[in-house]
Scaffold this motif. Sequence first.
Motif, short mmCIF file in Angstrom:
data_model
loop_
_atom_site.label_atom_id
_atom_site.label_comp_id
_atom_site.label_asym_id
_atom_site.label_seq_id
_atom_site.Cartn_x
_atom_site.Cartn_y
_atom_site.Cartn_z
N VAL A 181 0.89 -1.18 0.00
CA VAL A 181 0.00 0.00 0.00
C VAL A 181 0.92 1.22 0.00
O VAL A 181 1.79 1.33 0.87
N PRO A 182 0.79 2.09 -1.01
CA PRO A 182 1.77 3.16 -1.16
C PRO A 182 1.76 4.18 -0.03
O PRO A 182 0.72 4.70 0.34
N GLU A 183 2.95 4.42 0.48
CA GLU A 183 3.10 5.34 1.59
C GLU A 183 3.23 6.78 1.10
O GLU A 183 2.86 7.72 1.80
N TYR A 184 3.76 6.91 -0.14
CA TYR A 184 4.06 8.27 -0.60
C TYR A 184 3.72 8.45 -2.09
O TYR A 184 3.88 7.53 -2.88
N ALA A 185 3.23 9.64 -2.43
CA ALA A 185 2.98 9.98 -3.84
C ALA A 185 3.15 11.49 -4.00
O ALA A 185 2.96 12.25 -3.05
N GLU A 186 3.52 11.91 -5.20
CA GLU A 186 3.66 13.35 -5.42
C GLU A 186 3.27 13.73 -6.85
O GLU A 186 3.24 12.89 -7.74
N ALA A 187 2.98 15.02 -7.04
CA ALA A 187 2.59 15.51 -8.35
C ALA A 187 3.19 16.90 -8.58
O ALA A 187 3.38 17.66 -7.63
N ASP A 188 3.50 17.19 -9.85
CA ASP A 188 3.93 18.54 -10.24
C ASP A 188 2.82 19.19 -11.04
O ASP A 188 2.24 18.57 -11.93
N ILE A 189 2.56 20.44 -10.70
CA ILE A 189 1.38 21.12 -11.25
C ILE A 189 1.78 22.42 -11.93
O ILE A 189 2.58 23.19 -11.39
N ASP A 190 1.22 22.65 -13.10
CA ASP A 190 1.45 23.89 -13.86
C ASP A 190 0.15 24.69 -13.87
O ASP A 190 -0.91 24.17 -14.18
N LEU A 191 0.26 25.97 -13.50
CA LEU A 191 -0.92 26.85 -13.49
C LEU A 191 -0.70 27.99 -14.47
O LEU A 191 0.39 28.58 -14.52
N ARG A 192 -1.72 28.31 -15.28
CA ARG A 192 -1.66 29.48 -16.17
C ARG A 192 -2.90 30.34 -15.93
O ARG A 192 -4.01 29.81 -15.84
N VAL A 193 -2.66 31.64 -15.82
CA VAL A 193 -3.78 32.56 -15.56
C VAL A 193 -3.63 33.84 -16.39
O VAL A 193 -2.51 34.23 -16.74
N SER A 194 -4.76 34.47 -16.69
CA SER A 194 -4.72 35.71 -17.50
C SER A 194 -4.71 36.98 -16.66
O SER A 194 -4.41 38.05 -17.18
N THR A 195 -5.12 36.88 -15.40
CA THR A 195 -5.16 38.08 -14.57
C THR A 195 -4.49 37.82 -13.22
O THR A 195 -4.40 36.68 -12.75
N GLU A 196 -4.06 38.92 -12.61
CA GLU A 196 -3.43 38.86 -11.30
C GLU A 196 -4.42 38.33 -10.25
O GLU A 196 -4.05 37.57 -9.35
N GLU A 197 -5.67 38.74 -10.40
CA GLU A 197 -6.73 38.34 -9.48
C GLU A 197 -6.92 36.81 -9.49
O GLU A 197 -7.00 36.17 -8.44
N GLU A 198 -6.93 36.27 -10.69
CA GLU A 198 -7.09 34.82 -10.84
C GLU A 198 -5.84 34.09 -10.32
O GLU A 198 -5.93 33.03 -9.71
N ALA A 199 -4.69 34.71 -10.51
CA ALA A 199 -3.44 34.13 -9.99
C ALA A 199 -3.54 33.96 -8.48
O ALA A 199 -3.22 32.91 -7.93
N LYS A 200 -4.05 34.99 -7.82
CA LYS A 200 -4.15 34.97 -6.37
C LYS A 200 -5.19 33.95 -5.91
O LYS A 200 -4.96 33.17 -5.00
#
Length: 381
Positions: free
Chosen positions: A251-270
Amino acid sequence: MSQLLTKQTIYSYLQDHEQDMLDDLIEFVKKESPSCNKELVDECGTYLTHLFQCRLDIEHYEVIKETKVGNHMKFTIGKGEQQILIIGHFDTVWEKGRLKLKKEGNKLFGPGILDMKGGIIQSLWAIKAIQELELPLNKKIVFLCNSDEEIGSVASKEYIEEEAKKSEAVLVAEPAVAGSGALKTSRKGAGIFKLKIWGRAAHAGNHHEDGVNAIEELAKQVILLQKLTNYPKGTTVNVGTITGGSGTNVVPEYAEADIDLRVSTEEEAKRITDIILNLKPLSKEIKLEVTGGMNRPPMVKTEQTQELFECAQAIASELDIELEEAAVGGGSDGNFTAAIGIPTLDGLGACGKGIHAAHEHIQIDKLAERSSLFANLLLKL
Ligand SMILES: [Zn+2]
């Protein structure tokens, strides 16, 4: 000289020197410069410094030393009161030897040839045309060549912002939009995050019920993250890599993911950054940690950027080039300069296709044309 005559003179000068531009570009591309190999990037930077000194009348140049990434270079041309900043990165995403330099008809293929060694050579020759033809350049040009754009410009960001603050406008020699050759007047902002999840290991056969499955938790979180995507708003979340577990019978003890985020406005970034950084475990006994944040703020088009684009468009039409503008998803160092309020025009580099892809190439017959657009823009600003 009339304005139209000046334009024609610049264009024919650059057409006459197309082969010289190509020769410089080929040598530059041969000096491969993958971002993470300081030794190679520095060798390439030394070549570039030599090239600038050979081709141009330089007031001043400075090597900005780095310990981890390649050194950056800053060339100052002309003496005017007002300053124009040109930015170009000479690192590439390509490991040494991955791509071959080859010519097929009007296409020249090679690592980083489009992104963005072609743009640096075009801009350099634009300045050379101005100097050789003794045209009046009333501005001081600072040409900043950085070595770490493809890995986020973490080291060069402060120098870029420092020079941008002193400048009237920033011209970015990143490639034009593939196909249309459009300039880039807005770019999305980008963020990178890492999600780490800890559960509890157990024998999958004997004690399945004692385990807390980190991969199961990760799967739930991935669905939640992907759902943050909102195309109409220009927001995308991409879980790009996942790893986890140690064997089928554990049974896996550990897992991880890398995530990319793209946004058009500063507000959405926040808004989205807050959500991602505050993810909570969905199953009992799970421990979860998220690190990361925005790497480049969105490059939002301002009125001044629009004026800058219209100026370029007017020059283009006199050169018989149809020039459009576009908003793109990828970020560049233009994101930094636009975010601090300096009018920024991006995509002024080479025309071609295949950035970060195996078919990366430039269109040879656009070199002189785009270089002359750049020269005229420098004269007009
Ligand atoms: Zn680039």
